[in-house]
Design a protein around this motif. Sequence first.
Motif, PDB file in Angstrom:
ATOM      1  N   LEU A   7      59.346  34.893  19.246  1.00 19.43           N
ATOM      2  CA  LEU A   7      60.276  33.775  19.440  1.00 19.43           C
ATOM      3  C   LEU A   7      61.461  34.185  20.315  1.00 19.43           C
ATOM      4  CD1 LEU A   7      60.227  32.135  15.892  1.00 19.43           C
ATOM      5  CD2 LEU A   7      59.274  31.203  18.006  1.00 19.43           C
ATOM      6  N   HIS A   8      61.918  35.426  20.172  1.00 19.12           N
ATOM      7  CA  HIS A   8      62.986  35.915  21.050  1.00 19.12           C
ATOM      8  C   HIS A   8      62.510  35.878  22.506  1.00 19.12           C
ATOM      9  CE1 HIS A   8      66.184  37.068  18.363  1.00 19.12           C
ATOM     10  NE2 HIS A   8      65.372  37.781  17.589  1.00 19.12           N
ATOM     11  N   GLU A   9      61.243  36.221  22.731  1.00 22.16           N
ATOM     12  CA  GLU A   9      60.688  36.196  24.087  1.00 22.16           C
ATOM     13  C   GLU A   9      60.672  34.769  24.623  1.00 22.16           C
ATOM     14  OE1 GLU A   9      60.207  38.373  26.928  1.00 22.16           O
ATOM     15  OE2 GLU A   9      59.521  39.560  25.208  1.00 22.16           O
ATOM     16  N   TRP A  10      60.294  33.815  23.768  1.00 22.52           N
ATOM     17  CA  TRP A  10      60.281  32.404  24.171  1.00 22.52           C
ATOM     18  C   TRP A  10      61.700  31.945  24.546  1.00 22.52           C
ATOM     19  CZ3 TRP A  10      57.499  28.133  25.334  1.00 22.52           C
ATOM     20  CH2 TRP A  10      58.122  26.893  25.228  1.00 22.52           C
ATOM     21  N   VAL A  11      62.664  32.225  23.692  1.00 27.27           N
ATOM     22  CA  VAL A  11      64.050  31.799  23.925  1.00 27.27           C
ATOM     23  C   VAL A  11      64.572  32.383  25.227  1.00 27.27           C
ATOM     24  CG1 VAL A  11      66.414  32.003  23.058  1.00 27.27           C
ATOM     25  CG2 VAL A  11      64.560  31.426  21.477  1.00 27.27           C
TER      26      VAL A  11
ATOM     27  N   VAL B 243      48.807  21.746   9.787  1.00 26.71           N
ATOM     28  CA  VAL B 243      49.463  20.626  10.467  1.00 26.71           C
ATOM     29  C   VAL B 243      50.910  20.994  10.805  1.00 26.71           C
ATOM     30  CG1 VAL B 243      50.292  18.251  10.179  1.00 26.71           C
ATOM     31  CG2 VAL B 243      47.981  18.860   9.445  1.00 26.71           C
ATOM     32  N   ASP B 244      51.581  21.701   9.881  1.00 26.49           N
ATOM     33  CA  ASP B 244      52.961  22.131  10.133  1.00 26.49           C
ATOM     34  C   ASP B 244      53.023  23.125  11.294  1.00 26.49           C
ATOM     35  OD1 ASP B 244      54.014  20.559   8.166  1.00 26.49           O
ATOM     36  OD2 ASP B 244      54.196  22.147   6.672  1.00 26.49           O
ATOM     37  N   ILE B 245      52.028  24.019  11.363  1.00 25.63           N
ATOM     38  CA  ILE B 245      51.975  24.976  12.478  1.00 25.63           C
ATOM     39  C   ILE B 245      51.853  24.226  13.798  1.00 25.63           C
ATOM     40  CG2 ILE B 245      50.526  26.730  13.595  1.00 25.63           C
ATOM     41  CD1 ILE B 245      49.881  27.775  10.752  1.00 25.63           C
ATOM     42  N   GLN B 246      50.939  23.248  13.857  1.00 28.76           N
ATOM     43  CA  GLN B 246      50.738  22.487  15.088  1.00 28.76           C
ATOM     44  C   GLN B 246      51.992  21.717  15.473  1.00 28.76           C
ATOM     45  OE1 GLN B 246      47.708  22.567  16.936  1.00 28.76           O
ATOM     46  NE2 GLN B 246      49.155  21.799  18.436  1.00 28.76           N
ATOM     47  N   ARG B 247      52.637  21.117  14.484  1.00 31.74           N
ATOM     48  CA  ARG B 247      53.868  20.356  14.760  1.00 31.74           C
ATOM     49  C   ARG B 247      54.960  21.283  15.293  1.00 31.74           C
ATOM     50  NH1 ARG B 247      54.506  18.273   9.937  1.00 31.74           N
ATOM     51  NH2 ARG B 247      53.243  16.443  10.365  1.00 31.74           N
ATOM     52  N   PHE B 248      55.042  22.475  14.730  1.00 27.23           N
ATOM     53  CA  PHE B 248      56.029  23.457  15.196  1.00 27.23           C
ATOM     54  C   PHE B 248      55.782  23.831  16.661  1.00 27.23           C
ATOM     55  CE2 PHE B 248      57.012  27.920  16.061  1.00 27.23           C
ATOM     56  CZ  PHE B 248      58.369  27.975  15.752  1.00 27.23           C
ATOM     57  N   ILE B 249      54.521  24.127  16.986  1.00 22.84           N
ATOM     58  CA  ILE B 249      54.178  24.511  18.362  1.00 22.84           C
ATOM     59  C   ILE B 249      54.497  23.376  19.331  1.00 22.84           C
ATOM     60  CG2 ILE B 249      52.281  25.135  19.907  1.00 22.84           C
ATOM     61  CD1 ILE B 249      53.077  27.390  18.012  1.00 22.84           C
ATOM     62  N   ASP B 250      54.135  22.145  18.947  1.00 19.53           N
ATOM     63  CA  ASP B 250      54.349  20.999  19.836  1.00 19.53           C
ATOM     64  C   ASP B 250      55.830  20.737  20.104  1.00 19.53           C
ATOM     65  OD1 ASP B 250      51.637  20.626  19.975  1.00 19.53           O
ATOM     66  OD2 ASP B 250      51.562  19.022  18.494  1.00 19.53           O
ATOM     67  N   ARG B 251      56.681  21.084  19.140  1.00 21.10           N
ATOM     68  CA  ARG B 251      58.106  20.769  19.269  1.00 21.10           C
ATOM     69  C   ARG B 251      58.942  21.919  19.827  1.00 21.10           C
ATOM     70  NH1 ARG B 251      60.981  19.964  14.841  1.00 21.10           N
ATOM     71  NH2 ARG B 251      62.502  18.717  15.978  1.00 21.10           N
ATOM     72  N   MET B 252      58.315  23.051  20.132  1.00 15.54           N
ATOM     73  CA  MET B 252      59.074  24.226  20.579  1.00 15.54           C
ATOM     74  C   MET B 252      60.016  23.951  21.753  1.00 15.54           C
ATOM     75  SD  MET B 252      56.455  27.439  20.062  1.00 15.54           S
ATOM     76  CE  MET B 252      57.397  28.519  21.146  1.00 15.54           C
TER      77      MET B 252
ATOM     78  N   ASP C 132      61.695  21.448  22.490  1.00 15.19           N
ATOM     79  CA  ASP C 132      62.811  20.573  22.137  1.00 15.19           C
ATOM     80  C   ASP C 132      63.739  21.182  21.084  1.00 15.19           C
ATOM     81  OD1 ASP C 132      61.749  18.568  23.824  1.00 15.19           O
ATOM     82  OD2 ASP C 132      60.375  17.964  22.228  1.00 15.19           O
ATOM     83  N   CYS C 133      63.397  22.369  20.574  1.00 15.59           N
ATOM     84  CA  CYS C 133      64.166  22.960  19.474  1.00 15.59           C
ATOM     85  C   CYS C 133      65.193  23.966  19.977  1.00 15.59           C
ATOM     86  CB  CYS C 133      63.228  23.672  18.496  1.00 15.59           C
ATOM     87  SG  CYS C 133      62.234  22.558  17.487  1.00 15.59           S
ATOM     88  N   GLN C 134      66.340  23.973  19.337  1.00 16.97           N
ATOM     89  CA  GLN C 134      67.324  25.023  19.570  1.00 16.97           C
ATOM     90  C   GLN C 134      66.837  26.321  18.924  1.00 16.97           C
ATOM     91  OE1 GLN C 134      70.092  24.557  21.496  1.00 16.97           O
ATOM     92  NE2 GLN C 134      69.256  22.511  21.857  1.00 16.97           N
ATOM     93  N   SER C 135      67.342  27.445  19.392  1.00 21.29           N
ATOM     94  CA  SER C 135      66.824  28.738  18.930  1.00 21.29           C
ATOM     95  C   SER C 135      66.973  28.917  17.420  1.00 21.29           C
ATOM     96  CB  SER C 135      67.505  29.886  19.676  1.00 21.29           C
ATOM     97  OG  SER C 135      68.906  29.833  19.506  1.00 21.29           O
ATOM     98  N   VAL C 136      68.106  28.528  16.848  1.00 31.07           N
ATOM     99  CA  VAL C 136      68.308  28.695  15.403  1.00 31.07           C
ATOM    100  C   VAL C 136      67.279  27.888  14.625  1.00 31.07           C
ATOM    101  CG1 VAL C 136      69.883  28.273  13.480  1.00 31.07           C
ATOM    102  CG2 VAL C 136      70.775  29.180  15.639  1.00 31.07           C
ATOM    103  N   GLU C 137      67.042  26.663  15.064  1.00 35.81           N
ATOM    104  CA  GLU C 137      66.060  25.806  14.403  1.00 35.81           C
ATOM    105  C   GLU C 137      64.657  26.387  14.508  1.00 35.81           C
ATOM    106  OE1 GLU C 137      64.507  21.137  14.484  1.00 35.81           O
ATOM    107  OE2 GLU C 137      65.875  21.894  16.038  1.00 35.81           O
ATOM    108  N   LEU C 138      64.322  26.969  15.656  1.00 34.73           N
ATOM    109  CA  LEU C 138      63.010  27.593  15.846  1.00 34.73           C
ATOM    110  C   LEU C 138      62.760  28.666  14.798  1.00 34.73           C
ATOM    111  CD1 LEU C 138      62.509  28.188  19.685  1.00 34.73           C
ATOM    112  CD2 LEU C 138      61.060  26.829  18.171  1.00 34.73           C
TER     113      LEU C 138
END
Length: 337
Positions: free
Chosen positions: A216-220, A133-142, A144-150
Amino acid sequence: MYHVLVVEDEPLIRDAIVEMVHQLEGFKVTGEASGCEEGWRLVQELWPTLLVTDIQLPDADGLELIRRIRESQLPVVSIIVSGHDHFPYAQNAIRLNVSEYLLKPISEQELHAAISRSIGRLETLAEPNRMLVDIQRFIDRMPDCQSVELFEQADRILSAIFGGRSLEPGARISYLRVFLGKLTEYIKTVYPELREAELPDEAGEQMTRKLFHDLLHEWVRRYPQFAGNNMRLVIKRACEFMENNLQEEITLKQMADYSHLSVSYFGVLFKQYTGKSFVNYFNQIRIEKAMELLRNSDRKVYEIAETVGFASLPYFNRVFKQVSSLTPNEYRKSLGL
């Protein structure tokens, strides 16, 4: 609270099972499906702890759905509700570690007893389920998150997986691959040329963290360039099509084909732009139309349900209450109508 997924292609039977589950304290039906593929998609989106499924489904049988869950070592307890007393089915169910095999027609007492007998197994799966569930929540919020928080949140999830004491042998690498697969799929929505990342069985914690950090660097780097491109128009066009065809049984695959995208790519894009899963979004716009009809006409509730595409009145009532916190009749009364 244990989350339950019900997979049954007969609407009346599915409605009955859902109502039975809702009568049991501590259990909530968070998803309903009429086929194996839809059920498998919801398993990977909602991460239920309990699956109640029929065997005979339109596209594949319920045992295939359970087999996929077992192969992925997901923390799900399975209960079969079947109209077929065939020994080979029961044999396969035992082989797949099914918790209960119930024959239709079932009573509320039978289903409640079967679920109660499964409580011990459900309790052992609580921690692994929270990880997914935490993994899914993380993906869904990507987005909206700042890079440090990610990076902080990803590291926290990885620490939980590597430190999970209740994980079965092999489950750790399975959960890491779930996380890696979802992350890769999501990043591909902004950077389709991304190469598939692989996680070897023997990968240690340091190697794994580096792999995730690189992604994650690629995403940012790529997301800001992507945010304003024409994919918004693709999803907007899909939403307009859904709004104009509320009465039709539209599936995720149909909309993906309509948009000339793969099912997984469309599903991720759709959730990214609307903030809701395909099913939840479609249900919401159907209910919003139903609310309009309840306000502006004297049509009966079952007629309105049919108009906005619900073949089952109990299912319409359930979805209406999920969206508005009221039943259709309560909504009408609240308006003084």
